[in-house]
Design a protein around this motif. Structure first.
Motif, PDB file in Angstrom:
ATOM      1  N   LEU A  38      65.982  36.254  61.242  1.00 18.29           N
ATOM      2  CA  LEU A  38      67.397  36.130  61.600  1.00 18.29           C
ATOM      3  C   LEU A  38      68.260  35.879  60.381  1.00 18.29           C
ATOM      4  CD1 LEU A  38      67.323  33.958  64.859  1.00 18.29           C
ATOM      5  CD2 LEU A  38      67.788  36.406  64.677  1.00 18.29           C
ATOM      6  N   SER A  39      67.829  34.948  59.523  1.00 19.41           N
ATOM      7  CA  SER A  39      68.639  34.566  58.366  1.00 19.41           C
ATOM      8  C   SER A  39      68.346  35.427  57.149  1.00 19.41           C
ATOM      9  CB  SER A  39      68.387  33.094  58.019  1.00 19.41           C
ATOM     10  OG  SER A  39      67.024  32.872  57.706  1.00 19.41           O
ATOM     11  N   LYS A  40      67.523  36.453  57.322  1.00 19.51           N
ATOM     12  CA  LYS A  40      67.170  37.309  56.191  1.00 19.51           C
ATOM     13  C   LYS A  40      67.419  38.770  56.560  1.00 19.51           C
ATOM     14  CE  LYS A  40      63.144  35.015  56.072  1.00 19.51           C
ATOM     15  NZ  LYS A  40      63.302  33.665  56.597  1.00 19.51           N
ATOM     16  N   ALA A  41      66.362  39.492  56.949  1.00 20.41           N
ATOM     17  CA  ALA A  41      66.491  40.938  57.159  1.00 20.41           C
ATOM     18  C   ALA A  41      67.496  41.284  58.254  1.00 20.41           C
ATOM     19  CB  ALA A  41      65.130  41.537  57.495  1.00 20.41           C
ATOM     20  N   TYR A  42      67.506  40.529  59.342  1.00 21.63           N
ATOM     21  CA  TYR A  42      68.429  40.867  60.437  1.00 21.63           C
ATOM     22  C   TYR A  42      69.877  40.646  60.021  1.00 21.63           C
ATOM     23  CZ  TYR A  42      70.607  40.937  65.047  1.00 21.63           C
ATOM     24  OH  TYR A  42      71.428  41.228  66.121  1.00 21.63           O
ATOM     25  N   MET A  81      67.141  45.076  59.781  1.00 21.54           N
ATOM     26  CA  MET A  81      66.191  45.046  60.893  1.00 21.54           C
ATOM     27  C   MET A  81      66.962  45.160  62.204  1.00 21.54           C
ATOM     28  SD  MET A  81      63.494  42.044  62.052  1.00 21.54           S
ATOM     29  CE  MET A  81      62.292  42.372  60.778  1.00 21.54           C
ATOM     30  N   PRO A  82      66.675  46.181  63.021  1.00 19.59           N
ATOM     31  CA  PRO A  82      67.353  46.286  64.313  1.00 19.59           C
ATOM     32  C   PRO A  82      66.845  45.204  65.261  1.00 19.59           C
ATOM     33  CG  PRO A  82      65.675  47.973  64.116  1.00 19.59           C
ATOM     34  CD  PRO A  82      65.751  47.304  62.784  1.00 19.59           C
ATOM     35  N   LEU A 137      62.976  42.553  66.347  1.00 19.86           N
ATOM     36  CA  LEU A 137      62.841  41.099  66.410  1.00 19.86           C
ATOM     37  C   LEU A 137      61.932  40.674  67.565  1.00 19.86           C
ATOM     38  CD1 LEU A 137      66.484  39.778  65.873  1.00 19.86           C
ATOM     39  CD2 LEU A 137      64.595  39.616  64.249  1.00 19.86           C
ATOM     40  N   TYR A 138      61.920  41.468  68.638  1.00 24.14           N
ATOM     41  CA  TYR A 138      61.192  41.062  69.838  1.00 24.14           C
ATOM     42  C   TYR A 138      59.700  40.956  69.538  1.00 24.14           C
ATOM     43  CZ  TYR A 138      65.537  42.285  72.252  1.00 24.14           C
ATOM     44  OH  TYR A 138      66.844  42.352  72.654  1.00 24.14           O
ATOM     45  N   LEU A 139      59.080  39.883  70.020  1.00 29.00           N
ATOM     46  CA  LEU A 139      57.654  39.672  69.784  1.00 29.00           C
ATOM     47  C   LEU A 139      56.816  40.731  70.480  1.00 29.00           C
ATOM     48  CD1 LEU A 139      57.564  35.791  70.196  1.00 29.00           C
ATOM     49  CD2 LEU A 139      57.476  37.093  68.063  1.00 29.00           C
ATOM     50  N   ARG A 140      57.253  41.115  71.667  1.00 25.82           N
ATOM     51  CA  ARG A 140      56.575  42.160  72.439  1.00 25.82           C
ATOM     52  C   ARG A 140      57.632  42.916  73.242  1.00 25.82           C
ATOM     53  NH1 ARG A 140      50.981  41.091  72.886  1.00 25.82           N
ATOM     54  NH2 ARG A 140      50.356  38.970  72.268  1.00 25.82           N
ATOM     55  N   PRO A 141      57.352  44.156  73.638  1.00 25.87           N
ATOM     56  CA  PRO A 141      58.289  44.854  74.525  1.00 25.87           C
ATOM     57  C   PRO A 141      58.446  44.068  75.820  1.00 25.87           C
ATOM     58  CG  PRO A 141      56.602  46.353  73.692  1.00 25.87           C
ATOM     59  CD  PRO A 141      56.168  44.975  73.313  1.00 25.87           C
ATOM     60  N   ARG A 156      70.205  29.499  64.019  1.00 26.57           N
ATOM     61  CA  ARG A 156      69.025  29.169  64.806  1.00 26.57           C
ATOM     62  C   ARG A 156      68.692  30.252  65.825  1.00 26.57           C
ATOM     63  NH1 ARG A 156      64.270  27.121  64.202  1.00 26.57           N
ATOM     64  NH2 ARG A 156      63.338  26.347  66.137  1.00 26.57           N
ATOM     65  N   THR A 157      69.705  30.743  66.539  1.00 23.88           N
ATOM     66  CA  THR A 157      69.450  31.710  67.600  1.00 23.88           C
ATOM     67  C   THR A 157      70.018  33.079  67.237  1.00 23.88           C
ATOM     68  OG1 THR A 157      71.509  31.314  68.802  1.00 23.88           O
ATOM     69  CG2 THR A 157      69.650  29.833  69.286  1.00 23.88           C
ATOM     70  N   LEU A 158      69.596  34.068  67.999  1.00 23.52           N
ATOM     71  CA  LEU A 158      70.130  35.417  67.830  1.00 23.52           C
ATOM     72  C   LEU A 158      71.637  35.421  68.043  1.00 23.52           C
ATOM     73  CD1 LEU A 158      69.538  38.442  67.436  1.00 23.52           C
ATOM     74  CD2 LEU A 158      69.062  38.581  69.885  1.00 23.52           C
ATOM     75  N   ALA A 159      72.110  34.669  69.030  1.00 22.36           N
ATOM     76  CA  ALA A 159      73.551  34.591  69.285  1.00 22.36           C
ATOM     77  C   ALA A 159      74.279  33.966  68.105  1.00 22.36           C
ATOM     78  CB  ALA A 159      73.815  33.796  70.559  1.00 22.36           C
ATOM     79  N   ASP A 160      73.670  32.951  67.478  1.00 20.68           N
ATOM     80  CA  ASP A 160      74.283  32.334  66.286  1.00 20.68           C
ATOM     81  C   ASP A 160      74.539  33.384  65.218  1.00 20.68           C
ATOM     82  OD1 ASP A 160      74.188  29.741  67.325  1.00 20.68           O
ATOM     83  OD2 ASP A 160      72.270  29.262  66.372  1.00 20.68           O
TER      84      ASP A 160
END
Length: 401
Positions: free
Chosen positions: A45-49, A54-55, A59-63, A128-132
Motif C-alpha cells: 500500500l505504502s510502496k508499489a500501490y 500495482m493495480p 493486492l488481493y491475497l486470493r481471488p 493502514r487501509t486501502l481506503a486510507d
C-alpha cells in the motif's frame, strides 16, 4: 465443531481459514471483515500501490471466488460490534451469529495525531487501509508539500514514495534519530543518507507542536518553534493492536490479546493470531507485526483449533523497500550489545546484532545472501564468530559449516 467464526479479514484471518480447509475442516466457516474489499496485502500500500505500479487486483491475497469455492462465508463491510461468550455469538449489524469456536484476527489500527495538535483537520492521513491510501493518492501531485510525522518504517516508506513522485517532503522524528526503537544507529545512518540524497528535509530531535489551518492543514509548527507550509500530513506514529472487541468481551489483554503457546485466549473457546495477539516468548510476552508472522501464527492456530497441540515458535522476519534499497531483517535485536558491519558487493551492507557471542538479528540492505545465511543461523540457534562475519574475505557459506 460445527461452526467456526473468524473475525478480521486480513492476512491472518485469510490464512487461518485457508489452513482450516486445507487440514480437512468441513464444518461451517465464516470470515468477517470490516472493510468492503476481500483480504489484501498491506505492505505494498505504502510502496508499489501508492506509486501506481500495482493495480488493486494484485493486492488481493486470493481471488474472491476462492472463498466461495472453499465454502468460506466471506462477509465484507460488516464490522462485528460485540462478542457474547456465554451464548457463543457475535453481533454483526442486526444479525447474531453462533460459533462453536471463535478466532480473533483483528489486526492493528494506526495511532493518530491528537486533536489538540490539529489531528482532526482535513488533510491529515494515515497509511493502514486501502481506503486510507486511495484517499491520500490524489494529494501526491508533483510539487505538493507533505509533512510526515514519525521516522519509523511507515513514515520513511511514505517519504520515499513522495520524494520519488516529486513532492517536497519534510519528515520529523521527535526522538534523537530515525528508527530509534527498531534498528541500530548504523542502519539508521544508511537510510538517513538515502533520504537526504533524495531531497527529503529530514529533521531529528524535532516533533510536531501543532498543525495550523482553519478546516484543513495549511502549515505546521514544530517543537523548535519553526513553521513550515504543508498541503497535507501523513501520521506515521505507529500502530496499536485492535483489542476493543476482546476487551469488551472480558478477555485477558497484555499488549494485545493474550494467548497461550497454542494461540488460545483466556477463554478456551476463543483463539487469536496476528498483529492483535501477544504470546509467550523467552519468559515474557511478545507481539509481532509482520506478514510472515501473521501467516505462520494463523496457520499454527488453525492446526491447534483442530487438535494438533503444537506450540507456536515464532521465526521473526521483516522487510522494508525504500528507493532502490531493500532492507531484510531476520530475528529480534532486543538485548544486543554489539553490532558487526559486513560489507557486501556493489555497495550492499549488513549489520549483525550480537549479545556477547550470540547472534540475535541481522539488518541486510541489498544483500539477500547475508540475510538468508543469518536467518538460517538464527533459526538453528547457531552463532558465527563475530570477527569472521566482519571479514569480507569470509565466505558466507562457511558460516553455515
Amino acid at each position: 465443531m460445527d461452526r467456526i467464526v473468524v473475525v478480521g479479514a486480513g492476512q491472518a484471518g485469510a490464512s487461518l481459514c485457508a489452513r482450516l480447509r486445507a487440514k480437512g475442516y468441513t464444518g461451517a466457516l465464516t470470515l468477517i471483515g470490516a472493510e468492503p474489499v476481500p483480504p489484501y496485502q498491506r505492505p505494498p500500500l505504502s510502496k508499489a500501490y501508492l506509486l501506481g505500479e500495482m493495480p488493486v487486483e494484485r493486492l488481493y491475497l486470493r481471488p474472491e471466488s476462492f472463498y466461495a469455492d472453499q465454502g468460506i462465508d466471506l462477509r465484507l463491510g460488516a464490522p462485528v460490534t460485540g462478542i457474547d461468550r456465554d451464548s457463543r455469538t457475535v453481533t454483526v449489524g442486526d444479525e447474531v451469529l453462533h460459533w462453536d469456536a471463535l478466532a480473533l484476527t483483528t489486526g492493528s489500527a494506526p495511532r493518530r495525531l491528537p486533536a489538540a495538535t490539529g489531528g482532526g483537520l482535513d488533510g491529515v492521513a494515515t497509511v493502514r487501509t486501502l481506503a486510507d491510501v486511495d484517499d491520500m493518492a490524489p494529494r501526491f501531485a508533483e510539487g505538493a508539500r507533505v509533512l510526515i510525522v514519525g521516522g519509523g518504517y511507515i513514515g520513511l516508506e511514505a517519504a520515499a514514495v513522495a520524494a520519488k513522485r516529486g513532492l517536497h517532503v519534510t519528515l520529523v522524528e521527535m526522538n534523537d534519530r530515525i528508527l530509534g526503537r527498531v534498528a541500530a544507529p548504523e542502519t539508521a545512518e544508511v537510510f538517513r543518507t538515502l533520504h537526504r540524497d533524495a531531497g527529503v528535509d529530514l529533521r531529528e530531535g524535532v516533533g510536531l507542536d501543532r498543525l495550523l489551518g482553519e478546516d484543513r492543514v495549511e502549515a505546521a509548527r514544530l517543537t523548535d518553534g519553526t513553521e513550515i507550509p504543508a498541503d497535507f500530513v501523513i501520521a506515521g506514529v505507529g500502530i496499536a493492536p485492535a483489542t476493543d472487541l476482546a476487551e469488551a468481551a472480558g478477555l485477558e489483554i497484555a499488549d494485545g490479546i493474550a494467548t497461550d503457546e497454542m494461540g488460545r485466549t483466556s477463554d478456551p473457546n476463543i483463539w487469536a493470531a496476528g498483529d492483535c495477539a501477544s504470546f509467550p516468548w523467552n519468559g515474557g510476552r511478545l507481539r509481532l507485526e509482520s506478514v510472515g508472522h501473521a501467516i505462520d501464527q494463523a496457520e499454527a492456530v488453525a492446526d491447534n483449533m483442530l487438535g494438533a497441540g503444537t506450540p507456536y515458535v515464532a521465526k521473526p522476519w521483516f522487510w522494508s523497500d525504500q528507493y532502490d534499497t531493500k532492507l531484510q531483517i531476520a530475528g529480534l535485536n532486543a538485548g544486543h550489545d554489539r553490532v558487526v558491519r559486513r560489507a557486501g558487493k556493489a555497495g550492499s551492507v549488513s549489520f549483525w546484532y550480537f549479545a556477547g557471542d550470540r547472534l540475535l538479528a541481522v539488518d541486510a540492505m541489498n544483500d539477500p545472501r547475508a540475510y538468508m545465511v543469518a536467518k538460517r543461523l538464527i533459526e538453528a540457534g547457531r552463532s558465527p564468530d563475530p570477527d569472521a562475519v566482519a571479514d569480507p574475505e569470509t565466505d558466507l557459506k562457511a558460516l553455515l559449516a
